[in-house]
Every structure is written in structure tokens, then in C-alpha cells.
Scaffold this motif. Structure first.
Motif, PDB file in Angstrom:
ATOM      1  N   GLY A  74      48.843  40.068  50.667  1.00  0.00           N
ATOM      2  CA  GLY A  74      49.055  41.835  49.623  1.00  0.00           C
ATOM      3  C   GLY A  74      49.613  41.693  48.903  1.00  0.00           C
ATOM      4  O   GLY A  74      50.234  42.485  47.722  1.00  0.00           O
ATOM      5  N   THR A  75      50.148  40.422  47.475  1.00  0.00           N
ATOM      6  CA  THR A  75      50.776  40.487  46.493  1.00  0.00           C
ATOM      7  C   THR A  75      50.361  41.067  45.925  1.00  0.00           C
ATOM      8  O   THR A  75      50.070  41.649  44.971  1.00  0.00           O
ATOM      9  CB  THR A  75      51.423  39.545  46.302  1.00  0.00           C
ATOM     10  OG1 THR A  75      52.461  38.612  47.398  1.00  0.00           O
ATOM     11  CG2 THR A  75      52.077  38.653  44.913  1.00  0.00           C
ATOM     12  N   LEU A  76      48.446  40.573  45.783  1.00  0.00           N
ATOM     13  CA  LEU A  76      47.862  40.792  44.586  1.00  0.00           C
ATOM     14  C   LEU A  76      47.010  42.554  44.594  1.00  0.00           C
ATOM     15  O   LEU A  76      47.486  42.614  43.621  1.00  0.00           O
ATOM     16  CB  LEU A  76      46.161  39.737  45.181  1.00  0.00           C
ATOM     17  CG  LEU A  76      45.725  40.279  43.931  1.00  0.00           C
ATOM     18  CD1 LEU A  76      45.460  39.675  42.737  1.00  0.00           C
ATOM     19  CD2 LEU A  76      44.035  39.565  44.387  1.00  0.00           C
ATOM     20  N   MET A 133      46.082  37.142  37.675  1.00  0.00           N
ATOM     21  CA  MET A 133      46.723  37.326  39.055  1.00  0.00           C
ATOM     22  C   MET A 133      45.865  36.719  40.191  1.00  0.00           C
ATOM     23  O   MET A 133      46.977  36.479  41.179  1.00  0.00           O
ATOM     24  CB  MET A 133      46.872  38.827  39.679  1.00  0.00           C
ATOM     25  CG  MET A 133      47.678  39.327  38.677  1.00  0.00           C
ATOM     26  SD  MET A 133      47.554  40.612  38.515  1.00  0.00           S
ATOM     27  CE  MET A 133      48.684  41.215  37.077  1.00  0.00           C
ATOM     28  N   VAL A 134      44.806  36.457  40.633  1.00  0.00           N
ATOM     29  CA  VAL A 134      43.946  36.273  41.429  1.00  0.00           C
ATOM     30  C   VAL A 134      44.317  34.725  41.789  1.00  0.00           C
ATOM     31  O   VAL A 134      44.422  34.142  42.514  1.00  0.00           O
ATOM     32  CB  VAL A 134      42.447  36.653  41.520  1.00  0.00           C
ATOM     33  CG1 VAL A 134      41.545  35.824  42.486  1.00  0.00           C
ATOM     34  CG2 VAL A 134      42.155  37.658  40.782  1.00  0.00           C
ATOM     35  N   ARG A 135      44.441  34.419  40.754  1.00  0.00           N
ATOM     36  CA  ARG A 135      44.705  32.413  40.465  1.00  0.00           C
ATOM     37  C   ARG A 135      45.972  32.199  41.056  1.00  0.00           C
ATOM     38  O   ARG A 135      46.228  31.364  41.652  1.00  0.00           O
ATOM     39  CB  ARG A 135      44.208  31.621  39.432  1.00  0.00           C
ATOM     40  CG  ARG A 135      42.842  31.694  38.622  1.00  0.00           C
ATOM     41  CD  ARG A 135      42.659  31.197  37.434  1.00  0.00           C
ATOM     42  NE  ARG A 135      43.072  31.536  37.090  1.00  0.00           N
ATOM     43  CZ  ARG A 135      42.122  32.810  35.727  1.00  0.00           C
ATOM     44  NH1 ARG A 135      41.647  33.259  36.132  1.00  0.00           N
ATOM     45  NH2 ARG A 135      43.512  32.723  34.593  1.00  0.00           N
ATOM     46  N   LYS A 137      39.542  43.245  49.144  1.00  0.00           N
ATOM     47  CA  LYS A 137      39.075  45.087  48.769  1.00  0.00           C
ATOM     48  C   LYS A 137      39.428  45.177  47.603  1.00  0.00           C
ATOM     49  O   LYS A 137      38.383  45.719  46.651  1.00  0.00           O
ATOM     50  CB  LYS A 137      40.276  46.160  49.468  1.00  0.00           C
ATOM     51  CG  LYS A 137      39.595  46.392  50.633  1.00  0.00           C
ATOM     52  CD  LYS A 137      40.175  47.387  51.618  1.00  0.00           C
ATOM     53  CE  LYS A 137      39.977  47.849  53.277  1.00  0.00           C
ATOM     54  NZ  LYS A 137      40.767  48.873  53.723  1.00  0.00           N
ATOM     55  N   ILE A 138      40.569  44.837  46.750  1.00  0.00           N
ATOM     56  CA  ILE A 138      41.010  45.306  45.326  1.00  0.00           C
ATOM     57  C   ILE A 138      40.267  44.179  44.855  1.00  0.00           C
ATOM     58  O   ILE A 138      39.922  44.543  43.475  1.00  0.00           O
ATOM     59  CB  ILE A 138      42.561  44.779  45.209  1.00  0.00           C
ATOM     60  CG1 ILE A 138      43.113  45.751  43.918  1.00  0.00           C
ATOM     61  CG2 ILE A 138      43.577  43.184  44.921  1.00  0.00           C
ATOM     62  CD1 ILE A 138      42.827  46.596  43.815  1.00  0.00           C
ATOM     63  N   ALA A 169      47.920  43.646  41.152  1.00  0.00           N
ATOM     64  CA  ALA A 169      47.019  45.168  40.491  1.00  0.00           C
ATOM     65  C   ALA A 169      46.473  46.577  40.645  1.00  0.00           C
ATOM     66  O   ALA A 169      46.812  46.648  39.233  1.00  0.00           O
ATOM     67  CB  ALA A 169      45.596  44.837  41.279  1.00  0.00           C
ATOM     68  N   MET A 170      47.432  46.625  41.539  1.00  0.00           N
ATOM     69  CA  MET A 170      47.800  48.055  41.435  1.00  0.00           C
ATOM     70  C   MET A 170      48.892  48.622  39.730  1.00  0.00           C
ATOM     71  O   MET A 170      48.786  50.260  38.638  1.00  0.00           O
ATOM     72  CB  MET A 170      48.699  49.235  42.097  1.00  0.00           C
ATOM     73  CG  MET A 170      47.626  49.440  43.588  1.00  0.00           C
ATOM     74  SD  MET A 170      45.918  50.514  43.361  1.00  0.00           S
ATOM     75  CE  MET A 170      46.779  51.506  43.236  1.00  0.00           C
ATOM     76  N   SER A 171      49.945  47.887  40.193  1.00  0.00           N
ATOM     77  CA  SER A 171      50.837  48.121  38.790  1.00  0.00           C
ATOM     78  C   SER A 171      50.134  48.040  37.702  1.00  0.00           C
ATOM     79  O   SER A 171      50.834  48.672  36.731  1.00  0.00           O
ATOM     80  CB  SER A 171      52.076  46.894  39.419  1.00  0.00           C
ATOM     81  OG  SER A 171      52.500  46.830  40.225  1.00  0.00           O
TER      82      SER A 171
END
Length: 360
Positions: A339-341, A329-331, A290-291, A345-347
Motif C-alpha cells: 500500500g505504500t507505493l 518508488m517501485v524499486r 493497480k497503480i 504515487a498519488m502524492s
């Protein structure tokens, strides 16, 4: 990319978030996040069609962008749907029993009804109709515009005329705009005159993915002032096969027209996210997927604004830095726990000032 110049006026425009199910919900959330970050916050009208109507309704009601993103990531879309019948049963009823497609009718029944979804739409923010918000549904071959000013109808080639001055319920209106034939039940809408409209997905009008003439006709918008988010049809092999079967069973009118405005004729700003992490009817997608879809909406908006010379150089570089950081981050996420991504991403978005740390 075009030469970047100073920012033009960032208010008074018209926003349209087009259809596309879960992809439209998430990409439009990313577009709204980008527009807010770059200072495009005041609009003369805010419209959404099908899935695109959901985040725009919340944004128009004053829900913060941070809350929009949190809802999009955390909410299980499937939990809002009331299961009513199997697809096999719906197909049998429509194709074999009623043969509606041969009478050029859209099926009234689907796998889900919209009761729980309609309640959530009204409970998620102020239930009164936002002043500038509109959405679109279809009644047979006509476009049905639903707004605070009532219900309006337009036949192809014609102008909108008012059917009813009473404001419809938000939940009913957005359910109607999202009523994909055979997936969701059609939505009946009773008018003050006693007439009852049978409404289906707004994406099924003759304008399909880019209903620009709605705001040109109804709101006297100038094309230059219109921003459209269009995720387009799902391009995965599974979706192409599903669409072919769906078209045979349901009929050609159940599939949005592929018509889009030619680039040579396009005067509005087109945001064109390429969402591959989530499919149209993937209502149980992971937070990480989703992100990714939300950030593709952000990146596509950055590209569109920059190419149309609507950003300062500083804004463009700040936006590009965010996109580059997220892609890294995606890579890295391929080697990390699920859930880490989404957490990272929010941070990132908070640290870069895209989302306010205190704005819940």
C-alpha cells in the motif's frame, strides 16, 4: 526518439480505449491521465471497447482525472460482479449439453451477470449518455455500435446502418461491450421494432484490439486524428494456458482476433502499454499493482506522443521526470509495507501537477 517539436492542435481528435479486462481499465486510466496532463482534453468522439469503455465513459461524463485514478485504485472490481455459476458448470453446459461451439454460436450464460455492474456504471457519474461517447458490442458476426444517437449495425466489409434511434441505457451498453463469453452472461437488447439482439464482448469483432475503422466509418475521422490504447493479449504463461483451454471449450470465436494494423500501414497514434502487474481477469489486484498498471498507461502515452512529435520539449522532460521518479518508488517499494507505493504515487502525481490537489 524522434526530434521533439512544438505541440500541434490538441483538440478535435478521436479516442479509442481497447479491450483487455482489468489491464485495459487501468492502462486506459493512465492514458487519460497523461492526455489531460499534456493538454489533450477535447475530443470529437470518445470510445471504449470492453474494459476500456469503463474509464472512458466516466471521463466523457466529466469525472475528474483525479477521481478516475482514485476509483481505479480503491475500487474492488470483484465487488461489482454478481456471481451466478461456477466455471465448471458453465463449461459443462456449453460444451457437453449444448455443444454450441459446433454450431458456431457463442454461449449465452457465464459465471457472472451484470446487474450490479450496470447499476454502478450509471450511478458513478451522470447517468445520461455522454454526448461524444460510444461503445461497441457484437451480435453474431456483426459489430453493434451503441451511442447517444441509438444502435447501429455493421457487417464485415459494410457500413453502419441504424437499427434504432432510441438511446440505450449506459449500464446495458457497457455490460454488453464487456460480456466475455463464459465469464459474463450475454446481454439482450430489445429494439423498438421488437427485435432482440444478443450481445457479447466488443473485442470479438473482426477488428479485435484496434477497432479504428469504427470512427473512420461512423464519425468520418481521419486516421491522423485517432488515438488508440491497446494493451494486447495477456502474455503470462498462466493466461496462455487458460486461453488454449478456453478456445477448445468455447470455440475460436470466444478469443479476440490477433489482427492488428501493421506498423507500415498505421496512420493513427498507438498507445501500447505493457501491463505486467495485473492480469486480464484479476479483479482483486492490490492497490500497488493497480497503480503500476495506471502508470504504465501514463508512460506508454508519453512515449507515443513523443515519438509522434506531439509534445514540446518541456512537456516531454516533465513527463519523463514523473516516470523516472515513479520507477524509483517501485524499486524501493519492494522493501516497504503493501500500500505504500500507491500512497507515494498519488502524492507524486499531485506534487507534479498531474492530479489536482483540490479536484476530488
Amino acid at each position: 526518439m524522434s526530434t521533439i517539436i512544438g505541440p500541434p492542435t490538441r483538440s478535435g481528435g478521436h479516442l479509442i480505449a481497447g479491450p483487455g479486462g482489468a489491464r485495459a481499465i487501468l492502462a486506459a486510466t493512465g492514458m487519460l491521465m497523461a492526455l489531460d496532463y499534456f493538454g489533450f482534453r477535447s475530443f470529437a468522439s470518445l470510445g471504449g471497447v470492453s474494459g476500456g469503455a469503463i474509464p472512458v465513459r466516466l471521463f466523457a461524463a466529466g469525472v475528474s482525472v483525479r477521481r478516475l485514478v482514485e476509483l481505479a485504485v480503491e475500487l474492488d472490481f470483484q465487488s461489482l460482479l454478481d456471481y451466478e455459476s461456477t466455471m465448471k458448470s458453465v463449461m459443462f453446459e456449453h460444451y457437453y449439453l449444448h455443444a454450441s461451439r459446433y454450431r458456431n454460436r457463442l454461449p449465452a450464460s457465464g459465471c457472472y451477470n451484470g446487474k450490479r455492474f450496470a447499476k454502478w456504471i450509471e450511478d458513478a457519474a451522470d447517468p445520461s449518455w455522454p454526448e461524444k461517447f460510444w461503445t461497441l458490442a457484437c451480435d453474431h458476426d456483426a459489430q453493434i455500435l451503441l451511442s447517444k444517437d441509438g444502435v447501429f449495425r455493421r457487417e464485415k466489409g459494410g457500413k453502419f446502418h441504424q437499427l434504432c434511434s432510441q438511446t440505450p441505457r449506459l449500464g446495458t451498453a457497457i455490460c454488453a461491450s464487456c460480456a466475455v463469453p463464459m465469464i459474463f452472461n450475454s446481454v439482450p437488447l430489445a429494439l423498438g421494432s421488437g427485435e432482440v439482439l444478443t450481445l457479447h464482448d466488443g473485442a470479438l469483432s473482426w477488428e479485435g484490439w484496434q477497432p479504428v475503422s469504427v470512427v473512420v466509418d461512423h464519425f468520418a475521422a481521419q486516421p491522423r486524428d485517432i488515438i488508440v490504447c491497446d494493451v494486447g493479449p495477456d502474455t503470462t504463461l498462466y493466461d496462455r494456458i487458460s486461453s488454449s483451454i478456453w478456445k477448445v471449450v468455447c470455440g475460436g470465436r470466444c478469443i479476440p482476433t490477433s489482427k492488428v494494423v501493421a506498423e507500415s500501414e498505421r496512420k493513427f497514434l498507438l498507445v501500447k502499454p505493457v501491463v505486467t502487474s495485473v492480469s486480464t481477469f484479476e479483479f482483486t489486484a492490490s492497490k500497488d499493482n493497480k497503480i503500476e498498471a495506471i502508470m504504465e498507461g501514463f508512460a506508454a502515452t508519453l512515449r507515443a506522443l513523443a515519438q509522434d512529435n506531439r509534445l514540446s520539449e518541456a512537456d516531454y522532460l516533465a513527463g519523463r521526470d514523473i516516470v523516472v521518479s515513479f520507477n524509483a518508488m517501485v524499486r524501493a517499494a519492494r522493501r516497504q509495507e503493501p500500500g505504500t507505493l500507491s500512497q507515494q504515487a498519488m502524492s507524486l502525481l499531485v506534487s507534479k501537477g498531474v492530479l489536482s490537489d483540490g479536484d476530488k
